[in-house]
Scaffold this motif. Structure first.
Motif: not given
Length: 528
Positions: A219, A241, A244, A494, A496, A509-510
């Motif tokens: 992350r 998040s 997810a 992780w 976007t 982030f879903d």
């Protein structure tokens, strides 16, 4: 990888002395096409030179392709070097920043940051107007002094957009400015479901002695957002998040962090430094623990002036990946260890991607430097903390947590890891390995000859896996091989970002996967 991708860690420090924001509203081809943008300009000025940072944001509803920023100076500011996260050039007083190959498109709502060093004498007035793709930006605001002065000389790309052969792609072209100081509710204690871990032979095991194979994600964000002055994280790290991430059947999350921000150095804006930053990291760690996810704290960016082979930046501050940790890393790990010494579910990764092999002469010397630091590192001009020093810092603080040690060649080379393994009174050391499709050791024959023999003796955690083609055929091979060897692995990353520009697992982030991320998601669902 920030790509360096650490491969892309696409951003530089923004402890700035001036800022100007301009909105593209004028007529012309871009305006006619409905393109919108804003440009933020900031500097770190040390008297005879400065780092210029530009951030181009796309607030519109359509992508901006093949972006190019133009502006002019009124003084004798002169470009030094090639800059980072963009192709910088200067003609007279006119400066152009063109899109790099890995960040040619800025998605709607996205942004990209680039930086370069300049020399000057006299005054250093900020530019008052910008163009984007040749169209003038209107509505400039007067530059205003930043509340956080900095002596930092440079900023580098390491999302890990560094000059490394390994794409630890960390920050990407669309780094969101999330100011949220907290990753979890204030009531989170970390006394959750994540297993307490220790090393037993060549395995990570829980308190009951059962083997734990870590499979999860990185992350990225906490290593670069704070030092660039944007916030704590790149996107949300809230309960939704984290849920997810867990929905992918992940059981571990690696958190890249920043030495300057944790230690509270003066080059970082106070709101993102010291106790504020440490609290944000602790909250995220505790929220992950409470969700049953093993947190791995990774020291990603560290201090030290290095301008030698494969230098990511000339900045003393923690704005890029350095070949080895500096003196401040021991202070960092002593503090981290003190913070989490009673939480055996937290794993420590001492340095993201060492590359002493590119800084000193010969592979044997590089491994000695890796372990011993100091005088064993000729060619690195700052005081180096070797891995033994950092292990000692953790253990002296009273922490027996599992420690990961990445090898050389940006953690892709584990050839002499066992021969140079530091002494650890707790017996809780494991090897960290990074592998991308463009690394030297990227074939199963190499894995079988160098990694498998080590994995037979100590636990191996593949801290980063990825490929730079927005597909997953390579990591499919890595994961299958690792499963057979009972080796842990975590996907980069992780965030976007555009997976065509570097390994990015999600487009939202879903948990919506990219084409690359789909490979990891499906595999985790099958094995976890």
């Amino acid at each position: 990888m920030t790509l360096r991708t650490t491969t892309l860690a696409l951003v530089s420090a923004l402890a700035a002395t001036a800022a100007a924001t301009l909105a593209l509203t004028g007529a012309g081809p871009a305006a006619a096409a409905g393109v919108q943008c804003s440009v933020d300009y900031t500097t770190n000025d040390w008297g005879s030179g400065f780092t210029a940072n530009v951030k181009l944001t796309n607030p519109g509803t359509t992508p901006i392709d093949n972006w190019s920023i133009g502006y002019s100076y009124t003084g004798n500011q002169t470009l030094s070097g090639s800059g980072w996260n963009g192709t910088w050039s200067q003609s007279g007083k006119n400066v152009t920043v063109a899109a790099p190959a890995w960040a040619g498109t800025i998605a709607a709502g996205g942004s990209v940051s680039a930086g370069a060093n300049f020399s000057y004498s006299g005054t250093n007035a900020a530019p008052t107007s910008f163009t984007v793709n040749g169209v003038a930006c209107n509505g400039a605001t007067n530059p205003s002094p930043s509340p956080s002065p900095s002596v930092s000389a440079s900023a580098s790309p390491s999302p890990s957009a560094s000059a490394s052969p390994s794409p630890s792609p960390s920050a990407s072209a669309s780094a969101s400015a999330s100011p949220s100081p907290s990753a979890s509710s204030s009531g989170s204690t970390g006394n959750g479901k994540a297993p307490a871990l220790h090393v037993s032979g060549n395995k990570l095991v829980d308190a009951n002695g059962s083997q734990v194979v870590l499979r999860g994600v990185n992350r990225s964000g906490m290593e670069f957002m704070c030092v660039q002055g944007y916030g704590f994280t790149d996107g949300p790290v809230d309960a939704a998040s984290i849920a997810a991430i867990k929905s992918w059947k992940a059981n571990a999350v690696r958190i890249p962090v920043n030495e300057d921000c944790w230690n509270g150095y003066a080059n970082v804006k106070p709101e993102y430094a010291g106790e504020n930053y440490r609290t944000a990291v602790k909250n995220f760690v505790h929220a992950l623990q409470d969700a049953g996810l093993t947190p791995i704290i990774d020291l990603h960016w560290t201090q030290g002036v290095y301008t030698g082979n494969s230098s990511g930046c000339s900045d003393v501050n923690s704005t890029c990946q350095k070949p080895m940790p500096g003196a401040g890393a021991a202070t960092f790990w002593s503090s981290v260890a003190t913070t989490f010494k009673n939480e055996p579910s937290v794993v420590f990764d001492l340095l993201n991607e060492p590359y002493a092999d590119r800084a000193v002469s010969g592979i044997d010397q590089a491994w000695n430097c890796w372990r011993d630091g100091g005088s064993a590192c000729p060619g690195i001009n700052y005081p180096v903390s070797g891995m033994q020093t950092l292990v000692n810092a953790v253990r002296t603080a009273g922490a027996n947590n599992v420690i990961l040690l990445g090898g050389l060649a940006y953690s892709n080379d584990l050839g002499q890891w066992l021969a140079h393994k530091p002494t650890d009174p707790a017996g809780n050391l494991a090897a960290s390995w990074h592998v991308y499709n463009f690394n030297t050791c990227s074939s199963q024959s190499c894995w079988n000859s160098t990694v498998a023999p080590l994995a037979a003796q100590v636990p191996v955690v593949v801290g980063e896996i990825g490929e730079n083609d927005c597909a997953h055929s390579f990591i499919d091979q890595v994961m299958s091989w690792a499963d057979a060897a009972k080796v842990s692995y975590l996907g980069w990353t992780w965030n976007t970002w555009d997976c065509g520009q570097g390994p990015s697992l999600i487009s939202n982030f879903d948990g919506t996967p990219t084409a690359f991320g789909l490979g990891l998601k499906n595999h985790l669902a099958a094995v976890n």
